[in-house]
Scaffold this active site. Structure first.
Site, short mmCIF file in Angstrom:
data_model
loop_
_atom_site.label_atom_id
_atom_site.label_comp_id
_atom_site.label_asym_id
_atom_site.label_seq_id
_atom_site.Cartn_x
_atom_site.Cartn_y
_atom_site.Cartn_z
N LYS C 79 46.52 -11.08 32.67
CA LYS C 79 45.49 -11.77 31.88
C LYS C 79 44.29 -12.02 32.79
O LYS C 79 44.46 -12.39 33.96
CB LYS C 79 46.06 -13.09 31.37
CG LYS C 79 45.16 -13.84 30.37
CD LYS C 79 45.87 -15.11 29.87
CE LYS C 79 45.04 -15.87 28.85
NZ LYS C 79 45.71 -17.09 28.36
N SER C 154 45.73 -17.72 23.35
CA SER C 154 44.62 -17.02 23.96
C SER C 154 45.01 -15.74 24.69
O SER C 154 44.17 -14.88 24.91
CB SER C 154 43.94 -17.95 24.97
OG SER C 154 44.82 -18.26 26.04
N SER C 178 49.49 -20.49 24.25
CA SER C 178 48.75 -19.24 24.48
C SER C 178 49.59 -18.05 24.93
O SER C 178 49.10 -16.93 24.93
CB SER C 178 47.62 -19.48 25.50
OG SER C 178 46.54 -20.11 24.88
#
Lengths: 480, 89, 482
Positions: C79, C154, C178
């Protein structure tokens, strides 16, 4: 200062701690390095980096807490103080808000030999900000982050100080204690001790405090004194002129000897303190708190009082001697030898020895002087073997290398001449060369005898015994 | 409930153009109304958590980063320093 | 050979048997990325060069018969809010569009030490704030099961890249759901570890007390493999990390008590999601587990507490982006204030600014006690309720999300509706617990549904063990053909 008014002063002293590393990262804690070379992603606040608290910082703060008679909050935490400024890379300062490491203490300060007890509100740990470099030749400000994350303790006093003199003495005492504990270099000129000064005035007899102002950028003992004198005078003029003091932050300009408004109450910042979520609660064990307490040496004020009480030193001398840990400890060790008079040791310590050390900017431990050599030398003076003048010559030698004063006296031929025959010749010579002085003496100016003794000492190259010379001079003049 | 969004924006160091104030105020009020859904709770004096403690670091030097590495993302640097608009002192 | 379809465990076996090389695995990964990225948009950057250097190093080690790490040759996507030394780390924000960290996150160091290969950085909601991946400054990521729908957020890029078989494994971060929410919406396995189990050093902070890095995989075994490689104390760098070692998954399910908290099966959750989770619990019961009804009454307040605490911390964590030291440079011709205001107002997107405003408000003078302090008190209460609940049960099962994946643009105009999609997951962060989302079927539209399993602190071994049992019972999780 107008005697109808009383000045109320509180000090917030920031002292940089002399740990090896910064408070939240392993960067070296040092002054004077090339710009931005003592930095890492943590102290520069780069994204994703995290602080880890240096244990030594906690220990040092607790030591100071003990020295200032505080209660120690064994369970404590770090909080964020949020504000934007280019010297603060994270846009928050990690400090302590509602649970400072130490609180509710006091400090006894000696003012002309009297003890004044000043309350200590709190001591907390926090990180220093970077340095901004302003240069008129350049349209901008330069930031150096070497100082970011240098550990600080903030020592907040109660509004117990009542004059600029007291505030100065308080700050000097705090500085001496920092040095005594070995937790700060306390170098004013390097900015490692700085003060914010809160000042208010009130009519004598009035109970409630007046509105206070806070002064920033007060960075030396002299500046503390001058800044307070100035601000107190300014406030008294405002109040006595029927005006009102505004609660504001002012900046002291020591060069100009003036202060000016930095922030008014309306611009008061909202720091939005909250517990730093990157740093959890931490606890110091009771055993460790006690261990730190036991490590606190006898502190300067207690020491000075003891010198006065036990050794009969003059308060001003005792205070001067006690203010420096290395010198006072050396003094203590000399006293312990029991070889000579304590007052004489004190006089040498705060007189000739202090002069040499201060001139050379060194400490007693940097010299070859030992308790034996100094006390032996003083004993020689007491026995009348050498004069004070000769002793200075001995001191010059024994401060450089560890030799016995007796040897120095022998080698340099410094022993006082107490032999009357040798001295008689000398006295006659001096009297012959100073007919006018002799005439003055006979004319009633008896104090010229001191001058004549001096001339004899000079002629003996410092070896004459001044007491004997004096007697000889007087009887010789009588016979003239 | 009145929320001074201009003051909050100033504190947060964010621009809030005048023409957006009204719309933002409305949206912000609805968010605040949502987070206000909290029970009355007995409040502690401090937020200490003695049961969840952190480790402290030993006072040991770790080499700092080369200055070039520390300045590689800086928008403007001169002579090893970071440049900012003149601060008023 | 379609290597990209294989799990990390399978690839690892092939590599050790010398049936494939790390370079071949990487080539296949890069080809797959090329093939599906136009439809998925999971990657913000593909770091082929650095990945190839690592793959070669692994192959050389293997050729010389040297020992290799647990993730040797396995591609792991990262990420883009996790710092990679020398590789752009943007947080999907204009603010950090060109930010190149001079350091690695601890998890990245650990991946390197385990000989994993990092093929690129994955998309997210800007600074991990959002539930759909639409708050990325660069592009929205699409759900592989229906590319007109969001992957969740997210960590949308992390979930979608694994679901689309671009990588077998990826790392995300989970502050309020997330990792778990996008895992649920994309039909993959995602673990949010116990707070403190994985170092946060190098994870660009959103809400420090809630953030935790977590692994994604298509199987429970793969997730356990990656978790084992990244967990553990990081005392020199992260004061909140704990000395934890993952012992591997528990095997025994007998007598396991599965708590069903009624508050998670209320009106806010779709019937299909509820039914799918209850069906999954039935399967666990058939395998020897015992379902127990429990109650977590403070759940109703959790969303408030979450948005107060996370926004408060974010407002402070994101104050450092001021145009001075890094990031979007702002207006450098005016005053200091002009620089600050322009850098921050132009560098941050609307959702980030909204949260900064909210966080600033709840910490501001006069409001701190009413909001922040109360939320922290509630946090304690929620944590206590979980502790009590774990007296009655060993793990708790809930839906991961209130509904399946929604359409791109469907919720962007209403922040509150978007916030509500975290309703099932935030309590786990607030209480610092581990939670894993496993696929548990599909809705009528064919979109995946996730089941969240929650355990006591540091119960990852049990949690993943239960998940693994379930996976075996259902005969494995479906993979979307693209």
């Amino acid at each position: 200062m107008n005697q109808d008014y009383e000045v109320i002063i509180g000090l917030e002293i920031h002292a940089e701690l002399c740990t090896k590393t910064k408070i939240f990262c392993g960067c070296k804690n040092a002054f004077g390095a090339e710009v931005n070379t003592l930095c890492c992603p943590v102290c520069m606040g780069l994204p994703g980096t995290l602080p880890v608290l240096n244990k030594q910082v906690v220990d040092y703060a607790v030591k100071m807490g003990h020295a200032l008679n505080c209660s120690i909050n064994r369970v404590s935490k770090n909080d964020r103080k949020n504000y934007f400024y280019p010297d603060l890379p994270k846009a928050y300062q990690i400090s302590q808000f509602d649970v400072p490491l130490c609180e509710h203490g006091y400090l006894d300060v000696l003012m002309d030999g009297d003890v004044r007890r000043i309350g200590i509100t709190r001591i907390h740990i926090e990180e220093d900000a970077g340095k901004l470099i302003h240069d008129d030749s350049f349209d901008g400000t330069l930031a150096d982050y070497n100082r970011c994350g240098v550990p600080l303790i903030e020592i907040v006093s109660e509004p117990d100080l009542r004059s600029a003199e007291e505030a100065k003495a308080y700050m000097e005492t705090i500085t001496n204690i920092l040095l005594y504990l070995g937790i700060s270099d306390a170098k004013m000129q390097e900015g490692s001790v700085r003060a914010d000064v809160n000042v208010s005035v009130r009519s004598r007899g009035q109970k409630e405090f007046g509105t206070r102002t806070e002064m920033k950028n007060v960075n030396s003992f002299g500046a503390v004194y001058r800044a307070i004198q100035y601000e107190a005078q300014r406030q008294i003029e405002v109040v006595s002129g029927g005006g009102v003091i505004e609660q504001e932050t002012r900046r002291w300009d020591d060069a100009k000897g003036k202060n000016y408004v930095l922030r008014t109450k309306e611009d008061a910042q909202d720091y939005r303190y909250f517990p730093d979520p990157d740093l959890l609660t931490f606890e110091i064990s009771e055993a460790h708190v006690q261990e730190l307490k036991a490590s606190i040496p006898e502190l300067p004020v207690a020491k000075a009082l003891r010198y006065v009480k036990e050794y009969g030193l003059l308060p001003v001398d005792a205070q001067l001697l006690a203010s420096n840990r290395a010198r006072s400890e050396f003094f203590d060790s000399c006293v312990a030898t029991g070889k000579c008079d304590k007052k004489l040791i004190c006089n040498w310590m705060i007189g000739d020895i202090a002069k040499i050390l201060n001139e050379r900017r060194i400490e007693i431990t940097d010299t070859a002087l030992t308790k034996e050599s100094l006390t032996d030398m003083i004993a020689l003076i007491e026995k009348g073997t050498i004069s004070n003048t000769a002793a200075k010559t001995v001191l010059d030698v024994i401060i450089e290398k560890d030799v016995s004063p007796a040897e120095v006296v022998e080698e340099k031929g410094l022993a006082q001449i107490s032999d009357s025959d040798a001295l008689l010749t000398l006295v006659d010579e001096v009297l012959a060369q100073n007919a006018k002085a002799v005439a003055d003496y006979k004319g009633g100016k008896t104090n010229v005898v001191g001058f004549l003794v001096g001339q004899c000492m000079k002629a003996s190259k410092g070896k004459g015994n001044p007491a004997i010379l004096r007697e000889m001079l007087l009887s010789a003049i009588d016979k003239l | 409930m009145e929320i001074d969004v201009r003051r909050i924006a100033k504190l947060a160091m964010l621009k809030l153009p005048e023409e957006q104030v009204e719309a933002f105020e409305k949206e912000f009020a609805s968010i605040v109304a949502m987070v206000e859904h909290l029970p009355e709770l007995e409040s502690a004096d401090t937020l200490l958590e003695p049961d969840n403690q952190m480790h402290l670091r030993a006072d040991e030097i770790v080499p700092s980063y080369p200055r070039d590495a520390m300045l590689q993302n800086v928008p403007k640097a001169i002579a090893g320093c970071i440049v900012v608009p003149k601060t008023v002192e | 050979m379609e290597l990209y379809r294989k799990t990390a465990a399978e690839l690892s076996g092939l590599l050790r048997k010398k049936e494939v090389t790390a370079c071949e695995i990487l080539d296949d990964t890069l080809a797959r990325i090329d093939a599906v990225e136009p439809r998925i948009d999971a990657f913000l950057s593909v770091t082929a060069e650095a990945a190839r250097a690592k793959a070669r190093e692994v192959d050389e080690k293997l050729a010389k018969g040297e020992a290799v790490g647990a993730l040797a040759g396995i591609p792991v996507g990262i990420k883009d809010n996790i710092c990679t030394k020398g590789l752009r780390t943007t947080c999907a924000s204009k603010m950090l569009e060109n930010f190149i960290p001079p350091y690695n996150a601890t998890v990245v160091d650990k991946l390197n030490a385990a000989d994993a290969v990092i093929p690129g950085k994955l998309n997210l909601d800007e600074f991990a704030m959002g539930g759909s991946c639409e708050n990325s400054y660069f592009k929205p990521t699409k759900n592989p099961w229906d590319t007109e729908r969001v992957p969740g957020g997210s960590s949308g890029g992390s979930a979608a890249s694994v679901a689309a078989c671009e990588v077998p494994l990826s790392l995300g971060s989970d502050t309020g759901g997330s990792v778990r929410c996008p895992a649920g919406l994309c039909g993959v396995v995602g673990l949010k570890p116990t707070y403190g189990a994985v170092s946060r050093f190098g994870l660009v902070a959103f809400a420090s007390s809630l953030d935790q890095i977590g692994p994604f995989g298509r199987t429970v075994e793969d997730v356990a493999l990656l978790f084992g490689a990244i967990c553990g104390a990081d005392l020199p760098h992260d004061a909140t990390s704990k000395d934890y070692h993952f012992p591997g998954m528990d095997a025994d399910l007998k007598g396991l008590r599965v708590g069903i908290p009624r508050e998670y099966f209320g009106s806010g959750v779709s019937e299909e999601n509820k039914a799918a989770v209850l069906k999954a619990v039935d399967m666990l019961r058939d395998a020897g587990a015992v379902p127990v009804e429990i109650s977590l009454p403070s759940t109703d307040y959790a969303l408030s507490a979450y948005y107060i605490i996370s926004s408060a911390e974010a407002s402070s964590n994101l104050a450092r982006y001021d145009g001075v030291k890094y990031g979007y440079p702002g207006d450098r011709k005016g005053t200091l204030n002009d620089l600050y205001l322009s850098a921050r107002s132009e560098g941050f997107g609307p959702e980030v600014k909204r949260r900064i405003m909210l966080g600033t408000y709840v910490l501001s003078s006069g409001y701190y006690d009413a909001y922040y302090k109360r939320a922290k008190m509630l946090q304690r209460m929620i944590a206590r309720e979980f502790t009590d609940a774990f007296e009655k049960c060993d793990v708790i099962a809930t839906p991961t999300t209130p509904s399946t994946a929604f359409k791109l643009g469907e919720k962007t105009s209403d922040p509150l509706e978007m916030y509500a999609s975290d309703i099932c997951t935030v309590t786990v962060n607030i209480a610092g617990l581990p939670g894993v989302s496993v696929p548990c079927g599909f809705d009528q539209k064919g979109l995946p549904i996730g089941m969240q399993l929650i355990g006591p602190k540091f119960s990852e071994a049990k949690l993943l063990g239960v998940a693994k049992h379930y996976e075996t019972a259902v005969g494995g999780f479906a993979v979307k053909e693209l």
